[in-house]
Design an enzyme around this catalytic site. Structure first.
Site, mmCIF file in Angstrom:
data_model
loop_
_atom_site.group_PDB
_atom_site.id
_atom_site.type_symbol
_atom_site.label_atom_id
_atom_site.label_comp_id
_atom_site.label_asym_id
_atom_site.label_seq_id
_atom_site.Cartn_x
_atom_site.Cartn_y
_atom_site.Cartn_z
ATOM 1 N N ASP A 98 -7.027 0.651 17.222
ATOM 2 C CA ASP A 98 -7.690 0.276 15.994
ATOM 3 C C ASP A 98 -8.047 -0.983 15.837
ATOM 4 O OD1 ASP A 98 -8.190 0.849 13.347
ATOM 5 O OD2 ASP A 98 -6.180 0.500 12.563
ATOM 6 N N GLY B 183 0.773 -1.328 -0.091
ATOM 7 C CA GLY B 183 0.080 -0.089 -0.086
ATOM 8 C C GLY B 183 0.819 1.284 0.068
ATOM 9 N N MET C 30 1.957 2.900 2.443
ATOM 10 C CA MET C 30 3.008 3.108 3.289
ATOM 11 C C MET C 30 4.197 2.237 3.324
ATOM 12 S SD MET C 30 1.254 5.455 5.120
ATOM 13 C CE MET C 30 2.414 5.654 6.517
ATOM 14 N N GLY C 31 3.896 0.872 2.664
ATOM 15 C CA GLY C 31 5.038 -0.032 2.582
ATOM 16 C C GLY C 31 4.480 -1.367 2.097
#
Length: 726
Positions: A138, A25, A27-28
Site C-alpha cells: 500500500d 476513522g 478503524m481507530g
C-alpha cells in the site's frame, strides 16, 4: 494539525499520556502522546468493536512487526505496542515531516533532483523490507513522510510476508486503487515487483501532482491500472524511460529496487540538500509545533433540544468485509501510523458557545471556467446532468451533444446525437445512450455507446422491443456492471413528444453483453399534461435497485426493487421539499437508504422500516453519504454531519449565514472539503475544523461531481461552471 481530545478519550494508554488527536476513522484513532520521560510519540489504537475480531488483532500485530522490520532509518521507530490489550495500541516515534501528498499539494510538484533523491531513498526502504521477505502492498504518497534526513515509510496495515495469503481474501484486490500494481488490482499475488510499480506511481505523483492513472471510482482505476498506459506527461524527460519500465504491466519487466536506485541517484550529498526551501521550512515549522501546549480536552456534547432519535438495535462487532478494505482503498486511519501533523477528517464535537472565526482568505473566488451552453434547461424536463466519458465532459442536448475539455471548458466538438441528458449515462468511462433502432420500423430502440476510435455512435446488441424512440421522456436510469436499467414508452407521441394517455410504459433491465432483456415491469400511465419524468434518480446497491420514482406529478416515492426479477420489495412516500432536489442522487449503503426532507432519516434497505430519524422542525437537503458519515444541509443551520449508523449529529457548521443555506441540492463531499450552496456562493467547509475555508461565486442550482477531472460542475439555465473538488 492536532485536535483536542474528546471527553470520552482515555487519559493514558500504557505508559503514555494522551495529549491530542492526530486523526480518527472507522478503524481507530491516532493520538499525540508523551511518555513520563518526555518522549513524544504517535499512538495508534483500534476501536474496541473491531478489536473483537481475531483477524483484526492479527493484522494489528503484523503491522507492528512489519514496522519493526523496516527499522527507524526508513520508517517510524516502534517504541512500544500492546496488541493484546482491550484497546490494542501501537506507539511509534512522532515523525517531524509532512506526508508526501500534503507536501506536494501545498508546495507544488517537486523538482527533478528532489524526485530522484526521494526515489533512491525509497528504494533503500523497500529493499530493507524485501530482504526480510515482506512487501508493503500500500505504498502511496500519504504513507510516505518527508523529513530532513530522508523519507519514512509508514502504515503496514496490509503488509505481509511474500507468498503468505492467509489474511487475504482469495481474488480480492487489497490496497489503494490509484497506486496498485496490475497483479494486485486483479487480486493476484503482489511481490517485490508490485512495490516497485507502486513506487513509480508515487514518483510520478511527486513530479506532477497527480497519479499515473488519474483518479475516480475504484472500478475505473482498477481497470486503467490493469489495461491502460500510464500518463507520464509532465514527468521530467530524463525520468520517463526509467519510470515507464517500472510501470510495465508484466512484473518480470520491471527493474529491481537496486537497479531503480542506480538509475535515479548517485547517492551524493545530504537528503536535505535536494529538497526545495519551502518544504524544508514546513519541516522546521512542524518540529517547533511538537512542544506547543496541548489543546484542552473537549467537554461532552450537549443533547440538542428537539433532536429526538429513533434508533435500531445496536450492531455488535464490526464488518469483517469492511475491515479487510478490499478494492476500496486503505485502512481508515492509515495515514497516521507513524506520526507527523495530519489534517483530520474527523468528527470532533464543538463546545457549546464556542466561536469559530472563518479564516481570512480570498472570498468569493471565481469559477475555474464557465461555458455558455444554450438550452441547458431542456424543454422543461429539468436542468441537464453533465457526464464524464472518454476523457471529456459531455452535455447531451436535444439533437446535439457538446463535448468540453475538462481543463478549460472549451468546446472540443459537437456530435449529432438525437438524445437528451436523461436518455444517456456514463459507465466504465464510456458514454451510453438510448438510440433509434433503424431496423425496427419505429417499434424498438437500442442501447448505443460512443465509439471513440471510429468517432460515431455504435449500437450494442441490446434491443428494446415495443419502445418508441420519438417519445421524449424515455430514460436510461443507470448501468451497473453489464446491466442497464431503462424506462421506455410505446405508442403514439404527441407533437411535443411528451406523454399521452395511450402510451404504455415499462421499466426494464437489459444485459449489455447478451442483449437479452432480463425483466420487464409496467409503470403507471402519465397525463399528457405532465412535464415530470418517471424517475428522478436510480442507484444499484447489492441486489437492490433503489429509485426516486414519481408515480404522479409532485408525489415522490422511494421504491426499492429486486435487481434479479424487478419485483417491488417496498415503496415509501418521500416528503421531499420539491421533487427537483432529488435529482441530485441517492444516499444508500448495504444496510440503509437515507432521506432528507422534513426529517433526516434512515430506512432499512431490506424492508423499508425506519432505523432512525432526527426530528428538529427544519427541512433537510437530500443527504450525501461519505465514509460512514451523512452530510446534509439543514434549513437555517447550514452543513451538518451525522453518524450514518447511529443517527447521531456529529457536528454542525458554524456560520452567521445559515439563513441562506440552500436545501434544494445535496452537498458535494471531497477529501478535504464539503461543498454546498449558500446564497450566491458555493461554500467549501473544512472537514477538519468545520469552518468555511473557501467560497466561489455561483448562480448554479444543481451541482455534479466529475471525480476524474477533479471538478464540481455547476449548472443553471444557460451556463455551466467548474470549481475545484478537493
Amino acid at each position: 494539525m492536532p485536535t483536542p481530545l474528546t471527553h470520552d478519550d482515555p487519559v493514558a494508554l500504557g505508559p503514555y499520556r494522551l495529549l491530542a488527536r492526530l486523526g480518527s476513522g472507522g478503524m481507530g484513532t491516532v493520538y499525540l502522546a508523551r511518555s513520563a520521560g518526555g518522549r513524544t510519540v504517535a499512538l495508534k489504537t483500534m476501536h474496541a468493536g473491531i478489536a473483537a475480531d481475531p483477524a483484526a488483532r492479527t493484522r494489528f500485530r503484523l503491522e507492528a512487526d512489519a514496522a519493526r522490520v523496516i527499522g527507524d532509518r526508513f520508517g517510524a521507530r516502534v517504541m512500544d505496542a500492546d496488541p493484546l490489550a482491550k484497546t490494542p495500541w501501537l506507539a511509534t516515534e512522532y515523525v517531524l515531516g509532512p506526508p508526501l501528498d500534503e507536501a506536494v499539494e501545498s508546495g507544488g510538484p517537486l523538482p527533478e533532483q528532489s524526485v530522484r533523491a526521494l526515489g533512491a531513498a525509497l528504494c533503500s526502504a523497500l529493499g530493507q523490507l524485501h530482504r526480510s521477505d515482506v512487501v508493503h502492498r500500500d505504498l502511496k504518497p500519504s504513507n510516505i513522510l518527508v523529513t530532513a534526513y530522508g523519507p519514512k515509510v509508514i502504515d503496514f496495515g496490509i503488509a505481509r510476508a511474500i507468498g503468505d495469503d492467509r489474511l487475504t481474501r482469495a481474488g480480492a484486490a487489497v490496497g489503494t486503487p490509484a497506486f496498485m500494481s496490475p497483479e494486485q488490482a486483479a487480486g493476484q499475488d503482489h511481490d517485490a515487483a508490485g512495490d516497485v510499480f507502486a513506487l513509480a506511481g508515487v514518483l510520478v505523483y511527486a513530479a506532477t501532482g497527480r497519479a499515473p492513472f488519474g483518479h475516480g471510482q475504484a472500478a475505473d482505476l482498477l481497470y486503467r491500472v490493469r489495461y491502460a498506459e500510464a500518463d507520464l506527461s509532465g514527468v521530467p524527460a530524463a525520468l520517463v524511460p526509467l519510470l515507464a519500465r517500472c510501470l510495465a504491466k508484466e512484473p518480470g519487466e520491471r527493474p529491481t529496487t537496486e537497479q531503480l536506485a542506480a538509475g535515479l541517484h548517485d547517492g551524493s550529498g545530504e537528503f536535505a540538500e535536494h529538497l526545495p526551501p519551502g518544504l524544508l521550512a514546513d519541516i522546521g515549522r512542524r518540529a517547533a509545533e511538537v512542544w506547543r501546549p496541548a489543546p484542552p480536552r473537549l467537554p461532552a456534547q450537549p443533547v440538542e433540544a428537539g433532536h429526538d432519535m429513533v434508533t435500531s438495535p445496536a450492531r455488535h462487532g464490526a464488518s469483517r468485509r469492511r475491515f479487510l478494505a478490499a478494492a476500496g482503498g486503505a485502512l481508515a486511519v492509515s495515514a497516521a501510523a507513524g506520526g507527523g501533523v495530519w489534517w483530520y477528517r474527523g468528527r470532533r464535537a464543538v463546545p457549546a458557545g464556542a466561536e469559530k472565526k472563518e479564516p481570512e482568505q480570498t472570498r468569493n473566488l471565481e469559477p475555474l471556467w464557465e461555458n455558455n451552453g444554450s438550452d441547458l434547461d431542456v424543454f422543461g424536463w429539468g436542468l441537464l446532468a453533465p457526464y464524464h466519458a472518454n476523457g471529456s465532459i459531455w452535455l447531451n442536448l436535444h439533437a446535439i451533444a457538446k463535448r468540453l475539455d475538462p481543463s478549460t471548458g472549451q468546446l472540443q466538438e459537437k456530435m449529432p446525437f438525437d438524445t437528451d441528458w436523461w436518455q444517456a449515462t456514463a459507465a466504465n468511462g464510456r458514454l451510453y445512450l438510448l438510440d433509434t433502432d433503424f431496423t425496427g420500423n419505429g417499434r424498438s430502440m437500442v442501447i448505443a455507446a460512443w465509439d471513440e476510435k471510429q468517432n460515431y455512435i455504435h449500437p450494442t446488441s441490446t434491443r428494446l422491443e415495443a419502445a418508441s424512440a420519438e417519445i421524449m421522456p424515455n430514460q436510461l436510469l443507470c448501468i451497473s456492471g453489464d446491466v442497464a436499467y431503462v424506462a421506455v414508452g410505446y405508442g403514439k407521441a404527441p407533437e411535443d413528444k411528451g406523454f399521452s394517455d395511450s402510451q404504455i410504459w415499462t421499466l426494464r433491465a437489459a444485459d449489455l453483453r447478451t442483449g437479452r432483456t432480463l425483466w420487464n415491469k409496467p409503470l403507471p400511465k402519465r397525463s399528457g399534461k405532465s412535464k415530470r419524468l418517471h424517475f428522478l434518480a436510480a442507484k444499484v446497491v447489492g441486489d437492490r435497485l433503489v429509485t426516486h420514482q414519481e408515480p404522479a406529478d409532485g408525489k415522490v416515492h422511494i421504491v426499492v426493487r429486486d435487481t434479479r426479477d424487478g419485483t417491488v420489495l417496498w415503496d415509501e412516500p418521500y416528503d421531499a421539499d420539491g421533487p427537483d432536489s432529488l435529482r441530485s442522487g441517492i444516499a444508500a449503503d448495504e444496510n440503509h437508504v437515507y432521506l432528507g426532507g422534513a426529517r433526516l432519516r434512515a430506512l432499512r434497505l431490506s424492508d423499508g422500516g425506519q432505523a432512525w430519524a432526527l426530528r428538529s422542525g427544519q427541512a433537510y437537503s437530500p443527504p450525501t453519504l461519505h465514509e460512514g458519515v451523512l452530510y446534509t444541509v439543514g434549513e437555517g443551520a447550514g452543513l451538518t454531519a451525522v453518524d450514518a449508523a447511529r443517527g447521531k449529529t456529529l457536528w454542525t457548521e458554524t456560520t452567521a449565514e445559515a439563513d441562506r443555506a440552500y436545501t434544494g441540492w445535496r452537498p458535494i463531499v471531497g477529501t478535504r472539503y464539503a461543498y454546498y450552496k449558500n446564497g450566491l456562493q458555493l461554500r467549501a467547509v473544512s472537514l477538519s475544523d468545520h469552518t468555511t475555508a473557501l467560497t466561489f461565486r455561483t448562480t448554479a442550482e444543481h451541482f455534479h461531481t466529475d471525480t476524474r477531472a477533479g471538478l464540481i460542475l455547476g449548472v443553471d439555465p444557460g451556463l455551466i461552471s467548474a470549481y475545484p473538488l478537493k
